[in-house]
Design a protein around this motif. Structure first.
Motif, mmCIF file in Angstrom:
data_model
loop_
_atom_site.group_PDB
_atom_site.id
_atom_site.type_symbol
_atom_site.label_atom_id
_atom_site.label_comp_id
_atom_site.label_asym_id
_atom_site.label_seq_id
_atom_site.Cartn_x
_atom_site.Cartn_y
_atom_site.Cartn_z
ATOM 1 N N ALA A 46 0.782 -1.254 -0.019
ATOM 2 C CA ALA A 46 -0.061 0.004 0.008
ATOM 3 C C ALA A 46 0.995 1.265 -0.041
ATOM 4 O O ALA A 46 2.240 1.297 0.644
ATOM 5 C CB ALA A 46 -0.925 0.051 1.176
ATOM 6 N N ARG A 49 -3.377 3.989 -2.183
ATOM 7 C CA ARG A 49 -3.314 2.894 -3.359
ATOM 8 C C ARG A 49 -2.840 1.536 -2.636
ATOM 9 O O ARG A 49 -1.792 1.541 -1.718
ATOM 10 C CB ARG A 49 -2.345 3.333 -4.617
ATOM 11 N N ASN A 109 -2.091 -2.641 -3.769
ATOM 12 C CA ASN A 109 -1.797 -3.681 -4.951
ATOM 13 C C ASN A 109 -2.936 -4.618 -5.099
ATOM 14 O O ASN A 109 -3.279 -5.317 -6.040
ATOM 15 C CB ASN A 109 -0.499 -4.100 -5.132
ATOM 16 N N TRP A 110 -3.828 -4.794 -3.870
ATOM 17 C CA TRP A 110 -4.852 -5.876 -4.032
ATOM 18 C C TRP A 110 -5.992 -5.327 -4.475
ATOM 19 O O TRP A 110 -7.163 -6.060 -4.529
ATOM 20 C CB TRP A 110 -5.122 -6.328 -2.626
ATOM 21 N N GLU A 111 -6.373 -3.999 -4.935
ATOM 22 C CA GLU A 111 -7.039 -3.162 -5.497
ATOM 23 C C GLU A 111 -7.081 -3.349 -6.905
ATOM 24 O O GLU A 111 -6.106 -2.819 -7.592
ATOM 25 C CB GLU A 111 -7.576 -1.938 -4.954
ATOM 26 N N ASP A 159 -8.102 -2.894 -10.854
ATOM 27 C CA ASP A 159 -8.733 -1.831 -12.012
ATOM 28 C C ASP A 159 -9.763 -2.444 -12.936
ATOM 29 O O ASP A 159 -9.197 -2.582 -14.008
ATOM 30 C CB ASP A 159 -7.608 -0.988 -12.620
#
Length: 161
Positions: free
Chosen positions: A122, A127, A129-131, A133
């Motif tokens: 994070a 932001r 990285n487990w979210e 797009d």
């Protein structure tokens, strides 16, 4: 007389469908499905909005409970990350209930993962990285949650950090 002709025609159609189904299953069991690796990578990459690679084996054993095996799987990190990949899996095996693919919810009897490494990151601006797009559905397209039911998850030699 007319009823007998109808029964013979119906039996012929049902027999042909069953025969073609058996031939298709036989073909899928002996065919090299590794040639579809690129298609699977592309579908997964599009769905997640990040590059997915399958560098190792890719096999599908068809039956009433198909098994999917893949090796050397990597999932890329977002561009802002210093690390190139978010996750890697040495070996993955999924056993899926065939009929649930048509009737839902999708029933995964077993997920076996061996040699996994997941790097969670994070940034200070929020932001993570487990979210992902992911692409949003067009207004005309039906959408909704993917309904899954997972029986057993076997996780061996895994590192999450």
């Amino acid at each position: 007389m007319m009823r007998r002709k109808f029964l013979i025609a119906a039996a012929t159609v049902v027999g042909a469908i069953l025969g073609l189904t058996l031939l298709a299953l036989l073909y899928l069991n002996v065919a090299d499905l590794g040639r579809y690796r690129g298609t699977v990578e592309s579908l997964l990459s599009d769905a997640l909005g990040r590059e997915v690679k399958i560098a190792g084996d890719f096999e599908v054993d068809f039956g009433f409970d198909p098994k999917i095996r893949a090796g050397g799987i990597t999932l890329a990190n977002p561009e802002w990350s210093a690390e190139p990949s978010m996750a890697s899996i040495n070996d993955l095996e999924l056993e899926v209930n065939l009929w649930s693919l048509f009737s839902g919810p999708i029933l995964i009897h077993r997920i076996a993962i061996s040699g996994a490494e997941v790097r969670l990151e994070a940034t200070e601006d929020g932001r993570a990285n487990w979210e992902f797009d992911t692409k949003q559905a067009e207004p005309d397209e039906p959408s909704g949650p993917l309904r899954l039911s997972v029986g057993v998850v076997d996780l061996h030699d895994a590192l999450i950090g």
